[in-house]
Design a protein around this motif. Structure first.
Motif, PDB file in Angstrom:
ATOM      1  N   ALA A 247     -13.827 -64.159 -13.956  1.00  0.00           N
ATOM      2  CA  ALA A 247     -13.554 -62.440 -13.403  1.00  0.00           C
ATOM      3  C   ALA A 247     -12.234 -61.877 -13.277  1.00  0.00           C
ATOM      4  N   ALA A 248     -11.222 -62.699 -13.667  1.00  0.00           N
ATOM      5  CA  ALA A 248      -9.895 -62.393 -13.407  1.00  0.00           C
ATOM      6  C   ALA A 248      -9.813 -61.544 -14.736  1.00  0.00           C
ATOM      7  N   ALA A 249     -10.145 -62.659 -15.689  1.00  0.00           N
ATOM      8  CA  ALA A 249      -9.751 -62.325 -18.098  1.00  0.00           C
ATOM      9  C   ALA A 249     -10.625 -60.956 -17.676  1.00  0.00           C
ATOM     10  N   ARG A 250     -11.617 -60.996 -17.124  1.00  0.00           N
ATOM     11  CA  ARG A 250     -12.250 -59.960 -17.169  1.00  0.00           C
ATOM     12  C   ARG A 250     -12.411 -58.682 -16.742  1.00  0.00           C
ATOM     13  N   ILE A 251     -11.529 -58.208 -15.712  1.00  0.00           N
ATOM     14  CA  ILE A 251     -10.997 -57.542 -14.900  1.00  0.00           C
ATOM     15  C   ILE A 251      -9.486 -57.024 -15.540  1.00  0.00           C
ATOM     16  N   ALA A 252      -8.958 -57.778 -16.354  1.00  0.00           N
ATOM     17  CA  ALA A 252      -7.476 -58.510 -16.730  1.00  0.00           C
ATOM     18  C   ALA A 252      -8.155 -57.441 -18.062  1.00  0.00           C
ATOM     19  N   LYS A 253      -9.077 -57.715 -18.444  1.00  0.00           N
ATOM     20  CA  LYS A 253      -9.542 -56.915 -20.091  1.00  0.00           C
ATOM     21  C   LYS A 253      -9.673 -55.457 -19.786  1.00  0.00           C
ATOM     22  N   GLU A 254     -10.506 -55.080 -18.729  1.00  0.00           N
ATOM     23  CA  GLU A 254     -10.943 -54.293 -18.185  1.00  0.00           C
ATOM     24  C   GLU A 254      -9.941 -53.137 -18.191  1.00  0.00           C
ATOM     25  N   ARG A 255      -8.950 -53.441 -17.355  1.00  0.00           N
ATOM     26  CA  ARG A 255      -7.492 -52.545 -16.865  1.00  0.00           C
ATOM     27  C   ARG A 255      -6.534 -52.504 -17.437  1.00  0.00           C
ATOM     28  N   MET A 256      -5.944 -53.633 -18.742  1.00  0.00           N
ATOM     29  CA  MET A 256      -5.305 -53.883 -19.356  1.00  0.00           C
ATOM     30  C   MET A 256      -4.540 -53.015 -19.335  1.00  0.00           C
ATOM     31  N   GLU A 257      -5.245 -51.687 -20.210  1.00  0.00           N
ATOM     32  CA  GLU A 257      -3.722 -50.899 -20.465  1.00  0.00           C
ATOM     33  C   GLU A 257      -3.213 -49.615 -19.689  1.00  0.00           C
TER      34      GLU A 257
END
Ligand code: PMP
Length: 385
Positions: A247-257
């Motif tokens: 979940a953390a990886a998914r959220i990190a990717k979604e919000r990275m920019e």
């Protein structure tokens, strides 16, 4: 008292959304994912979904992700697990900007017949590509570099080191622990055999990590047991941890920019404020650096004194790598960059998280100016003239 936490490199909170996703895997879906019966199915599905989420963060294939207990274990598995296949190649190459877990593992391997050499770095804490190309050769088994220095934040020339390592036929391990949350990395773009990812550094649960092992890489397990994780990490799976890391990886990717831009704005404001203090300088590269890292040296003052005074004023920061703090040794990274001992001892590491605000930054730069002034007024080495 206002409390400001600027020590993200040492620890970050687990996101609430992540905890929420984990909970059912502790209370309801508690079956063992290896079980054939129905109760094994939900945790198995959760585990495989999470593997894909972690893989997606670096554009890997799910089967290339091995869950571990954290970055240190992933690093040990990467180095120790591949060396039995290195045959006549005896040279391990790391750098003086690596985390202690890499250095300690490589040093331990030295006693079992491997040679250890260091890639040269420049004054910004960046690996020197030209000089490295002369020493990574066909006697090199594995090259291990971080994508970013965990202390000074300098981003490394991973593409160039990858090309040199591949030309020499050596394996390449990249430690993504500090960067994965804030800087994109794509294994289809940079040729890498092994990569370490840490869950807490993605604002996921602690006690979890992963190792990317490119398909076809020869590697053996450090643990004997039930053969979980494609035989590479035996032991009943920590399914809630895996689900949390996914979940953390998914959220990190979604919000990275958005995350990176927010951190860069705060970081630049922080660096400007801190380096306005007389006799202070930024450590590390001025532009090629982690969005959340400001490492600054203050002349004529001592890091531990500043840290303790900041703490008394409600501000939490670090003097360098968390491990170096315990021994009070000068940071090996800063010394390797050419800093004098007293400059290394007068350096502080401020690391931001997405929970920090401009008001936090203003608070810290204001307090820092007062603290440095006060300490210098007591310093025998500071010429008040
Ligand atoms: N590599 C790097 C770059 C790190 O900063 C750290 C510490 N956060 C580690 C490895 C080791 O991580 P852990 O202590 O979570 O295993």
């Amino acid at each position: 008292m206002k409390r400001v936490y600027l020590d993200a490199a040492t620890s970050m909170p687990t996101m609430e959304a992540v905890v929420k996703e984990m909970l059912p895997y502790m209370t309801e879906n508690y079956g063992n994912p290896s079980s054939i019966h129905e109760m094994g199915r939900f945790p198995r599905d959760g585990m495989e979904r999470s593997r894909k989420e972690v893989a997606d963060l670096i554009s890997a294939k799910p089967e290339e992700i091995i869950f571990t207990s954290g970055a240190t274990e992933s690093i040990n598995l990467a180095l120790r697990g591949t060396l039995p296949f290195a045959k006549e190649r005896k040279k391990i190459m790391i750098s003086k900007i690596c985390h202690r877990s890499v250095r300690a593992t490589a040093t331990a391997l030295k006693t079992s017949g491997h040679d250890l050499e260091f890639l040269p770095i420049d004054k910004f804490g960046m690996i020197d590509v030209e000089r490295s190309s002369g020493i990574i050769d066909n006697g090199t088994s594995i090259v291990s570099i971080p994508f970013a220095s965990n202390e000074v934040g300098t981003l490394q020339p991973v593409r160039e080191i990858s090309r040199i390592s591949k030309d020499a036929g050596a394996l390449l391990h990249i430690d993504l622990t500090m960067s994965a949350f804030q800087v994109p990395f794509d294994v289809t773009d940079v040729d890498v055999d092994l990569a370490t990812i840490s869950s807490p550094d993605l604002m996921g649960p602690k006690g979890m990590g992963a190792l990317y092992v490119r398909n076809g890489t020869r590697i053996t397990s450090l643990l004997q047991g039930g053969g979980q994780e494609r035989g590479l990490r035996s032991g009943s799976e920590n399914v809630p941890g895996m689900v949390g890391m996914g979940a953390a990886a998914r959220i990190a990717k979604e919000r990275m920019e958005e995350t990176s831009q927010g951190l860069i704005d705060l970081r630049d404001h922080l660096i400007n404020g801190l380096t306005e203090i007389p006799h202070s300088n930024l450590n590390g590269h001025p532009t090629e650096r982690l969005p959340n890292n400001a490492n600054v040296r203050f002349e004529f003052v001592e890091g531990e004194s500043m840290l303790l005074m900041l703490d008394m004023n409600g501000v939490s920061i670090a003097t360098g790598s968390a491990c170096a703090q315990k021994t009070l040794e000068a940071s090996k990274t800063l010394l390797a960059m050419g800093l004098k001992h007293e400059e290394a001892h007068g350096s502080l590491m401020f690391t931001l998280g997405p929970y920090n605000t401009m008001s936090d930054v203003n608070h810290v730069t204001g307090i820092m100016a007062e603290i440095v002034d006060e300490l210098r007024s007591m310093s025998p080495t500071f010429n008040k003239e």
